[in-house]
Write a protein that holds these residues in place. Structure first.
Motif, PDB file in Angstrom:
ATOM      1  N   ALA A 192       0.835  -1.196   0.000  1.00  0.00           N
ATOM      2  CA  ALA A 192       0.000   0.000   0.000  1.00  0.00           C
ATOM      3  C   ALA A 192       0.875   1.253   0.000  1.00  0.00           C
ATOM      4  CB  ALA A 192      -0.898   0.001   1.231  1.00  0.00           C
ATOM      5  N   GLY A 193       0.313   2.357  -0.528  1.00  0.00           N
ATOM      6  CA  GLY A 193       1.033   3.633  -0.554  1.00  0.00           C
ATOM      7  C   GLY A 193       0.921   4.336   0.790  1.00  0.00           C
ATOM      8  N   PRO A 194       1.674   5.439   0.948  1.00  0.00           N
ATOM      9  CA  PRO A 194       1.717   6.129   2.244  1.00  0.00           C
ATOM     10  C   PRO A 194       0.352   6.607   2.744  1.00  0.00           C
ATOM     11  CG  PRO A 194       2.971   7.332   0.554  1.00  0.00           C
ATOM     12  CD  PRO A 194       2.612   6.013  -0.032  1.00  0.00           C
ATOM     13  N   LEU A 195      -0.488   7.141   1.820  1.00  0.00           N
ATOM     14  CA  LEU A 195      -1.808   7.595   2.260  1.00  0.00           C
ATOM     15  C   LEU A 195      -2.655   6.423   2.743  1.00  0.00           C
ATOM     16  CD1 LEU A 195      -2.909  10.348  -0.283  1.00  0.00           C
ATOM     17  CD2 LEU A 195      -2.462  10.586   2.163  1.00  0.00           C
ATOM     18  N   ARG A 219       6.924  -0.667  -3.658  1.00  0.00           N
ATOM     19  CA  ARG A 219       5.574  -1.086  -3.290  1.00  0.00           C
ATOM     20  C   ARG A 219       5.061  -2.159  -4.238  1.00  0.00           C
ATOM     21  NH1 ARG A 219       5.163   4.506  -2.275  1.00  0.00           N
ATOM     22  NH2 ARG A 219       3.943   5.006  -4.113  1.00  0.00           N
ATOM     23  N   GLN A 220       5.415  -1.993  -5.534  1.00  0.00           N
ATOM     24  CA  GLN A 220       4.981  -2.977  -6.526  1.00  0.00           C
ATOM     25  C   GLN A 220       5.612  -4.342  -6.220  1.00  0.00           C
ATOM     26  OE1 GLN A 220       6.135  -1.852 -10.432  1.00  0.00           O
ATOM     27  NE2 GLN A 220       4.908  -3.447 -11.409  1.00  0.00           N
ATOM     28  N   LEU A 262      -4.796  -3.658  -1.374  1.00  0.00           N
ATOM     29  CA  LEU A 262      -4.547  -2.215  -1.445  1.00  0.00           C
ATOM     30  C   LEU A 262      -3.526  -1.845  -2.516  1.00  0.00           C
ATOM     31  CD1 LEU A 262      -4.528  -0.992   2.270  1.00  0.00           C
ATOM     32  CD2 LEU A 262      -5.967  -0.175   0.414  1.00  0.00           C
ATOM     33  N   GLY A 263      -2.525  -2.690  -2.673  1.00  0.00           N
ATOM     34  CA  GLY A 263      -1.457  -2.375  -3.613  1.00  0.00           C
ATOM     35  C   GLY A 263      -1.931  -2.209  -5.043  1.00  0.00           C
ATOM     36  N   ARG A 264      -3.045  -2.862  -5.416  1.00  0.00           N
ATOM     37  CA  ARG A 264      -3.516  -2.763  -6.796  1.00  0.00           C
ATOM     38  C   ARG A 264      -4.872  -2.072  -6.899  1.00  0.00           C
ATOM     39  NH1 ARG A 264      -4.009  -8.321  -5.369  1.00  0.00           N
ATOM     40  NH2 ARG A 264      -6.203  -8.854  -5.101  1.00  0.00           N
TER      41      ARG A 264
END
Lengths: 364, 264
Positions: free
Chosen positions: A278-281, B85-86, B115-117
């Motif tokens: 997941a990204g920071p947000l 992250r990927q 969440l990553g995708r």
């Protein structure tokens, strides 16, 4: 290799010297303070009279002290104490800066010079404080009658101002509410930058942390009353100036409370969400926000409660709300009307207190 | 049961990984390791021996001080930002303390594996594409929690929470699973069933598992290969069959005794 050891020794020598100097400075400061307080007591009890022929006031007595001489003497004294600390026991400064040395650690306070100095210092502070604040017990105990008018007025509230009071009370509550509402989004955003555990990542993050923290501390250090004066000249007398004054103070206070809450979260979910890619947000939204939401709500309600109390004082200088009509009544000595207003404020604060406590209980 | 010798691609590779924490604690010293696709590698060692740090160096929850880490052909230690992250999406993690978002529903917790995708903005409002929701429900069903999706995560028992965490890992569609003492907070009676579920998933999906464990019985039963850490060094590596009392002492110190006789 030899060079490295040399540097290390120099550094530790330097550190030791700095620590010695710090200890000396602390000692000099403590001894000077104690000396000046002792001199103040001597001057006050010497029976000397001021230019008016009356006994010295606190201010006059403070003016008579020998600050320079005392400081000089005490620097010498501090130096002597540190020089002979082997024989007479370590000085308070040394104990504070470098810790109590081993051979003294087990001694009770009454067996060390430092302990006796501490006791003397506390006694001196109390008695000097008594003089400086001009404590007057006889007046407190015998002259109540002079204030009886006010107290009689307060317990016989006048009904004539009730209607206007209630109207302005409503304004006060909304004023506090708007100040809190405007503060929430800004404090929420800033609190993530002001949390140590979230700003370790990069130099930029740490820089922002420092800037936000410093800004918040400054804003909080300035009294809301002063902010009110600033905003009154900015947007004019009235409730909006009060909203702004309480708003800026609330932003600082809420940011501090929010960020401390963020600093105490469980980092487990943060790790788990980070590990999904997941990204920071998203990490903030899933790993941090759910954990801090209940305490955030609770702090916010508490802040509203505080703002209602503060807005009375803000009103005194023209920031709207009930304080605005309270000030002239106090100046004119309309104690009955003052009584009504004080009573209205007390009831509101009391109600807010109960309601906010109940809500906070439910949330946490 | 044992990994095919030399068979399969290298799924995770560590080369000379060192980790020194700020403050000077040396958690890992020159750790090199290869884990092949489909292997179930168990990492043994006392608490404080560096197991958690080793696992976290693989998905970069902890940044190695020195050394390099690859996941298949991609170098984790060379990636930053979006690229990191990927790559992380290929590596799911299961934790001793479950690390669920306690106040979110079970389903939202499982969905967070994607969440990553998932598109950013909807995800911030806990909204996910319908496809993801179906997958999350399927993963829950697979873990035997079909009807618990709407419950708050902290309303579930420990064993159920860890199964939610496994479902979350599954939804991530990883190629590697890192499990940091996944059963240490569970009742002894539930440990085997959870380990069995992880093993079964890894077989069905062809996942590589790296799992730290304490319990020698579990190690014997599930590991296809062992690696043992002591003070941040790898002191043993090999098939669980060769692991004997002597090796055990080497890892746990001379005072330690195996809890059961399965080892001898």
């Amino acid at each position: 290799m030899a060079g490295e050891t040399g540097t290390a020794t120099t550094v530790s020598h330097l550190e030791k010297s700095v620590a010695r100097l710090k200890a000396l400075a602390v000692d000099a400061l403590l001894l000077t303070t104690a000396g000046l307080m002792a001199e103040l007591l001597i001057v006050a009890f010497s029976g000397r009279r001021g230019p008016t022929g009356l006994l010295l006031t606190a201010e006059e007595a403070l003016d008579l002290l020998h600050y320079g001489w005392m400081a000089a003497a005490c620097v010498v004294l501090a130096f002597t104490w540190n020089l002979f600390s082997r024989w007479i026991g370590s000085s308070p400064g040394r104990a504070l800066v470098r810790g109590v040395p081993e051979w003294e650690a087990d001694l009770p306070w009454s067996r060390t010079l430092r302990g006796w100095f501490a006791v003397l210092f506390i006694e001196l502070t109390f008695f000097a404080g008594w003089l400086i604040t001009e404590v007057d017990l006889p007046a407190f105990l015998t002259k109540f009658s002079k204030a009886s008018d006010i107290v009689r007025g307060l317990v016989h509230p006048s009904m004539s101002i009730l209607h206007q009071g209630v109207v302005l009370l409503v304004q006060t509550v909304f004023l506090a509410f708007m100040a809190t509402a405007f503060a929430i989004p800004i404090a929420f955003a800033l609190s993530f930058l002001a949390a140590r555990n979230l700003t370790r990542g990069s130099v930029l993050a740490r820089g922002l942390y420092t800037v936000v923290r410093a800004g918040m501390n400054f804003t909080r250090a300035v009294e809301p009353l002063v902010w009110a004066l600033i905003f009154i000249s900015w947007v004019g007398i009235g409730p909006f100036a009060g909203v702004l004054a309480l708003w800026i103070h609330s932003v600082a206070a809420l940011t501090k409370l929010y960020s401390e809450q963020i600093e105490s979260i469980d980092l487990g979910p943060v790790e788990a969400i980070t590990a999904t890619g997941a990204g920071p947000l998203q990490v903030l939204r899933y790993g941090v926000v759910p954990q801090v939401m209940p305490p955030f709500l609770s702090f916010t309600i508490y802040r509203w409660d505080i703002n209602v109390r503060m807005s009375t004082i803000i009103g005194f200088v023209g920031g709207g709300g009930i304080g605005y009509i309270l000030k002239p009544r106090v100046d004119l000595g309309e104690w009955g009307e003052v009584g009504t207003l004080v009573l209205l404020i007390a009831i509101t604060v009391w109600l807010m207190d109960i309601v906010s406590a109940k809500i906070r209980e439910r949330i946490v | 049961m044992n990994a095919p010798p030399g068979g399969g691609r290298v799924a995770v590779r560590l080369q000379g990984v060192c980790k020194v924490y700020p403050g000077g604690v040396q958690a890992l010293t020159d750790v090199s390791l290869e884990v092949r696709e489909g292997e179930f590698l168990v990492v043994l060692g006392l608490s404080g021996s560096g197991k958690s740090t080793l696992l976290r160096c693989i998905n970069r929850l902890v940044d190695p001080t020195l050394g390099r880490v690859w996941i298949f052909d991609d170098e984790m230690t060379a990636a930053e930002g979006a690229r990191l992250r990927q790559l992380r999406r290929q590596v799911a993690m299961i934790f001793q303390q479950f690390n669920l978002v306690k106040r979110h529903s079970v389903l939202t917790n499982v969905l967070s594996g994607s969440l990553g995708r998932s598109p950013l903005l909807p995800s911030l409002f806990l909204r996910y594409p319908a496809v993801e929701r179906e997958q999350a429900l399927a993963a829950l069903a697979r873990m035997g929690l079909r009807d618990r999706g709407a419950s708050r995560a902290d309303a579930l028992s420990g064993g159920q929470q860890q199964r939610v965490a496994v479902a979350r890992a599954l939804v991530q569609r990883p190629r590697v699973i890192l499990a940091d003492e996944p059963v240490a907070s569970l009742d002894p009676a539930l440990r085997h069933s959870l380990m069995r579920q992880i093993e079964q998933l890894s077989k069905e999906e062809g996942l590589t598992v790296i799992c730290s464990l304490h319990d020698i019985d579990l190690v014997k039963r599930y590991a296809t290969r062992l690696a043992a850490l002591r003070d941040g060094h790898i002191v043993y590596e090999g098939p669980p069959g060769d692991f004997d009392r002597g090796t055990f002492r080497e890892i746990y110190g001379t005072d330690a005794e195996p809890a059961s006789n399965t080892l001898v």
